[in-house]
Design an enzyme around this catalytic site. Structure first.
Site, PDB file in Angstrom:
ATOM      1  N   ALA A   1       0.863  -1.189   0.000  1.00 51.49           N
ATOM      2  CA  ALA A   1       0.000   0.000   0.000  1.00 51.49           C
ATOM      3  C   ALA A   1       0.891   1.229   0.000  1.00 51.49           C
ATOM      4  O   ALA A   1       1.810   1.340   0.822  1.00 51.49           O
ATOM      5  CB  ALA A   1      -0.898  -0.002   1.229  1.00 51.49           C
TER       6      ALA A   1
ATOM      7  N   VAL B   1       3.810  -1.417   3.720  1.00 51.87           N
ATOM      8  CA  VAL B   1       3.254  -0.089   3.452  1.00 51.87           C
ATOM      9  C   VAL B   1       4.390   0.887   3.166  1.00 51.87           C
ATOM     10  O   VAL B   1       5.429   0.867   3.834  1.00 51.87           O
ATOM     11  CB  VAL B   1       2.442   0.424   4.676  1.00 51.87           C
ATOM     12  CG1 VAL B   1       1.860   1.805   4.392  1.00 51.87           C
ATOM     13  CG2 VAL B   1       1.325  -0.549   5.036  1.00 51.87           C
ATOM     14  N   LYS B   2       4.150   1.708   2.166  1.00 49.84           N
ATOM     15  CA  LYS B   2       5.124   2.762   1.838  1.00 49.84           C
ATOM     16  C   LYS B   2       4.542   4.102   2.273  1.00 49.84           C
ATOM     17  O   LYS B   2       3.382   4.406   1.987  1.00 49.84           O
ATOM     18  CB  LYS B   2       5.367   2.745   0.336  1.00 49.84           C
ATOM     19  CG  LYS B   2       6.158   3.909  -0.213  1.00 49.84           C
ATOM     20  CD  LYS B   2       6.500   3.625  -1.663  1.00 49.84           C
ATOM     21  CE  LYS B   2       6.904   4.863  -2.406  1.00 49.84           C
ATOM     22  NZ  LYS B   2       7.378   4.560  -3.758  1.00 49.84           N
ATOM     23  N   THR B   3       5.363   4.887   2.956  1.00 47.81           N
ATOM     24  CA  THR B   3       4.877   6.193   3.382  1.00 47.81           C
ATOM     25  C   THR B   3       6.046   7.162   3.418  1.00 47.81           C
ATOM     26  O   THR B   3       7.174   6.806   3.063  1.00 47.81           O
ATOM     27  CB  THR B   3       4.165   6.095   4.756  1.00 47.81           C
ATOM     28  OG1 THR B   3       3.382   7.266   4.953  1.00 47.81           O
ATOM     29  CG2 THR B   3       5.140   5.948   5.915  1.00 47.81           C
TER      30      THR B   3
END
Ligand code: R5P
Length: 296
Positions: free
Chosen positions: A175, A205-207
């Site tokens: 995500a 998850v990438k943020t």
């Protein structure tokens, strides 16, 4: 012809290892212990089992931005870098058109799209089906999620449909938390966005990194977080950001512009690897960058 001489008999008792228990270790990645073999295998192609970390090279910008600066020719910009990245993150057209399959790299396949930089960015659809992701031997499918965006619900729907398809075939979903222009990249927002993505089933998850409270973002996310690089920074600043992110719980980086827009892309990619995989300080990694840059 079958050969009975090769069948182990009672005289080969040592070969059975009687009394030696089969080694069973928990899977090395946070939140991934209860996934299936295929999914864990794909995750192990992206996250190095030795360091537990990953250095991903993102060049999927063209899927909504067109020919991004220094990424006008993917073949020229990316092929020389590929061997120094653990994972290539790109759209399927770029992959088929520009990256030779002989590189044998783990691929994080951009699987959401349908918008351009000229329109509402949160209005994405699933733009690759699971069969094509499997056909391309993708190690992960990447889906953009716009928490707080105009089409938030649709992007979460894109995520959960992709997770469901991935669970069927053993392909993890990444995500990617997009931050709208009007939103603040603080730990409260990033914590909200990453936690929602993880609870909806994303395997990682990438943020973005934030200066205050990033350790709370990673602590509250039950699956691995990798950071995006964002806009091009001076190289030492980019390396400092990587160091802080890893020290505060990120399990890798997924960088694009800070690599391919650098004056010396291979040198900075090697320096980032030293920080992420070898626990190097940003200052030492920067020295390494300078040395490699001057050698080229
Ligand atoms: C953005 O939507 C894309 O997923 C990019 O791959 C991502 O932002 C990473 O690239 P950069 O390090 O240039 O921000």
């Amino acid at each position: 012809m079958a050969d009975l001489d090769g069948v182990t008999g009672e005289d080969n008792a040592a070969g059975y290892g009687i009394g030696i228990p089969v080694e069973t270790k928990p899977y090395f990645l946070k939140g991934s212990n209860n996934l299936g073999w295929g999914m864990q295998d794909r995750l192990s192609r992206m996250f190095c089992p030795k360091s537990g970390k990953t250095v991903m090279l993102a060049f999927d910008h063209g899927y909504f931005m067109g020919p991004t600066s220094d990424l006008e020719r993917i073949d020229l910009a990316i092929r020389p870098l590929a061997e120094y990245a653990d994972v290539l993150m790109c759209a399927r057209g770029a992959l088929r058109g520009c990256i030779p399959p002989t590189y044998n790299k783990a691929i994080s396949l951009r699987c959401s799209g349908g918008i351009s930089v000229l329109t509402e960015l949160s209005n994405e659809v699933i733009a690759v089906n699971i069969e094509d992701a499997v056909r391309l031997n993708a190690s992960a499918m990447a889906i953009q999620v716009h928490i707080g965006g105009q089409y938030e619900r649709n992007t979460i729907d894109n995520l959960v449909r992709t997770v469901d398809a991935g669970m069927k075939y053993g392909v993890p979903t990444l995500a990617v938390t997009a931050v709208g222009r009007e939103m603040v990249r603080d730990s409260r927002y990033l914590g909200l966005a990453t936690r929602i993505c993880a609870e909806m089933g994303a395997q990682f998850v990438k943020t973005y990194y934030c200066d205050e409270g990033f350790e709370k973002v990673t602590a509250a996310c039950p699956v691995p977080i990798v950071i995006a690089g964002g806009k091009k920074l001076p190289e030492l600043d980019a390396l400092k950001m990587c160091r802080r992110a890893i020290d505060e719980g990120a399990l890798g980086v997924d960088m694009g512009r800070n690599i391919f827009q650098s004056e010396a892309p291979i040198a900075i990619l090697k320096a980032v690897r030293a920080v992420v995989h070898e626990n190097e300080t940003p200052e030492k990694a920067f020295e390494m960058y300078e040395t490699l840059k001057n050698e080229q």
